[in-house]
Design a protein around this motif. Structure first.
Motif, PDB file in Angstrom:
ATOM      1  N   PRO A  80       0.830  -1.216   0.000  1.00 21.26           N
ATOM      2  CA  PRO A  80       0.000   0.000   0.000  1.00 21.26           C
ATOM      3  C   PRO A  80       0.865   1.267   0.000  1.00 21.26           C
ATOM      4  O   PRO A  80       1.788   1.410   0.803  1.00 21.26           O
ATOM      5  N   PHE A  81       0.564   2.173  -0.903  1.00 24.40           N
ATOM      6  CA  PHE A  81       1.200   3.488  -0.926  1.00 24.40           C
ATOM      7  C   PHE A  81       0.136   4.537  -0.639  1.00 24.40           C
ATOM      8  O   PHE A  81      -0.922   4.535  -1.259  1.00 24.40           O
ATOM      9  N   ARG A  82       0.433   5.422   0.301  1.00 20.24           N
ATOM     10  CA  ARG A  82      -0.498   6.505   0.591  1.00 20.24           C
ATOM     11  C   ARG A  82      -0.227   7.661  -0.365  1.00 20.24           C
ATOM     12  O   ARG A  82       0.910   8.114  -0.514  1.00 20.24           O
ATOM     13  N   GLY A  83      -1.267   8.120  -1.028  1.00 27.17           N
ATOM     14  CA  GLY A  83      -1.167   9.282  -1.902  1.00 27.17           C
ATOM     15  C   GLY A  83      -1.826  10.469  -1.232  1.00 27.17           C
ATOM     16  O   GLY A  83      -3.038  10.475  -1.011  1.00 27.17           O
ATOM     17  N   GLU A  84      -1.043  11.467  -0.885  1.00 24.40           N
ATOM     18  CA  GLU A  84      -1.538  12.615  -0.127  1.00 24.40           C
ATOM     19  C   GLU A  84      -1.772  13.807  -1.059  1.00 24.40           C
ATOM     20  O   GLU A  84      -1.002  14.029  -1.995  1.00 24.40           O
ATOM     21  N   TYR A  85      -2.802  14.591  -0.766  1.00 25.63           N
ATOM     22  CA  TYR A  85      -3.181  15.719  -1.606  1.00 25.63           C
ATOM     23  C   TYR A  85      -3.179  17.024  -0.819  1.00 25.63           C
ATOM     24  O   TYR A  85      -3.452  17.052   0.385  1.00 25.63           O
ATOM     25  N   MET A  86      -2.873  18.096  -1.525  1.00 26.03           N
ATOM     26  CA  MET A  86      -3.204  19.442  -1.081  1.00 26.03           C
ATOM     27  C   MET A  86      -4.452  19.877  -1.835  1.00 26.03           C
ATOM     28  O   MET A  86      -4.796  19.308  -2.882  1.00 26.03           O
TER      29      MET A  86
END
Length: 399
Positions: free
Chosen positions: A223-229
């Motif tokens: 699992p890779f966490r994809g973070e957003y602004m």
């Protein structure tokens, strides 16, 4: 009485698309979708960027390429029929340096082979006509790339299943799968559901659920966490459509980009950092069990040895808003930390082979009367209806 009962594990957009396809095309077959959460689309589908990919990125001849192009057509028609959001806002894939032009041209040829509609190369001046605030020396313009609301699509699929006499059973975490005379028993604690065939669309937990069905251990889920602004509301006018970088072909991730949403907001991101839990949508979410599984798998260490420098860069962006926005500012010059607030995050599910290679294409295993979807990364949401056609054809061609 139903002619046959087909069970589906997972009520994300793919599991529901499969269930809907069976219900629509095979009258007399009863569909039962089993989902551990208390709502549909709770994980990947509910944390999706909403982009309907046109098919630029995928290797010609791959399942991804074929099913993405078919899936776009099906999804567009479905959204129009059900009055769901579907907005062709277009995409620019922008080269910001001269040394990216070779990769951009390679991507153009790949996209042409995939029959991406109306794609063209454009100059710096043409970029400004489409995206006045964008930088770059050249770009690819895909005017038919769209955005939609995937959770809304998934909920509509669930309604279709129920309208056809099927069932979407929530709060049913699958803990056992047992072949028995005359069918398959799917268990959740002491509760049992008997089906004739079973299709596993378990997303984040696809490897673990497949092992319950005696499928092979590999590939394993990483699992890779994809973070957003999020651009502040007063700054959303900086972009009209989707603005993407030229991707690095070594990775399945597309880099930090600008994504307008159907609600009018604009996301910036995502990065891609190793999540410390399969459902690790927050930085502080840690699962000892998931970490132990990652540490015990040889492929994890082989992947880390190959890509540790990139991993360090991604974590830097996760911890520092300034570092995160540095790359974004190459594509929309002038955008910076003061223009954004922290947004949400999703978990990108990547399947990993023992040699440390990230699996690039969809991967589907057959174990008797059980079908296990072992890898369905992006563009799985875009292609969900076409993947469903593909799976259902394979399932019912199997005795």
């Amino acid at each position: 009485m139903a002619d046959e009962t087909v069970g589906i594990v997972g009520a994300g957009i793919l599991g529901l698309a499969v269930g809907r396809d069976i219900a629509q095309r095979r009258p007399g077959t009863r569909v039962v979708v089993l989902e551990k959460e208390h709502e549909v689309a709770a994980h990947q589908t509910g944390h999706n960027s909403g982009v309907v990919h046109a098919g630029l990125y995928y290797a010609p001849g791959s399942l991804k390429a074929a099913l993405c192009v078919r899936g776009v057509s099906l999804l567009r028609e479905y959204c129009q029929d059900r009055r769901l959001p579907y907005d062709e806002i277009g995409k620019l894939v922008v080269a910001v340096r001269e040394d990216e032009l070779g990769r951009m041209n390679d991507l153009y040829e790949r996209a042409r082979n995939n029959h991406v509609p109306e794609l063209r190369k454009i100059s710096r001046a043409e970029i400004k006509e489409i995206e006045p605030h964008a930088g770059g020396v050249a770009a690819l313009h895909s005017p038919r790339t769209a955005i939609t609301d995937y959770p809304a699509v998934a909920r509509e699929f669930a309604k279709d299943i129920e309208a056809s006499g099927g069932e979407v059973r929530l709060g049913f975490p699958v803990t056992s799968i047992t072949n028995v005379p005359g069918g398959i028993d799917v268990g959740s604690g002491q509760e049992r559901v008997r089906v004739d065939r079973l299709i596993l669309c378990a997303g984040l937990h696809s490897d673990a659920v497949a092992q319950l069905a005696q499928d092979k251990r590999e590939p394993r889920i990483i699992p890779f966490r994809g973070e957003y602004m999020l651009l502040k509301p007063e700054r959303t006018g900086l972009v009209r459509g989707l603005v993407y970088p030229v991707p690095d072909p070594r990775y399945p991730f597309l880099g930090v980009h600008f994504t307008p949403r159907v609600d009018g907001s604009v996301e910036v991101g995502p990065n891609a950092v190793l999540a410390l839990a399969r459902e690790g949508y927050r930085l502080g979410k840690v699962s000892v069990r998931d970490l132990a599984g990652l540490a015990a798998y040889p492929g994890t260490w082989r992947m880390a040895a190959q890509h540790w420098k990139t991993g360090v860069k991604e974590y830097r962006g996760s911890l520092s808003r300034t570092a995160f926005m540095k790359d974004a500012g190459l594509y929309i010059p002038g955008v910076g930390v003061s223009d954004v607030v922290r947004g949400g995050a999703g978990v990108l599910v990547e399947a990993l082979d023992p040699d440390g290679t990230l699996v690039d294409d969809f991967r589907i295993h057959q174990v008797g009367r059980i079908t296990a979807v072992r890898n369905a990364p992006s563009p799985a949401a875009t292609a969900s209806m076409a993947i469903a056609e593909h799976i259902v054809g394979a399932v019912f061609d199997t005795a």
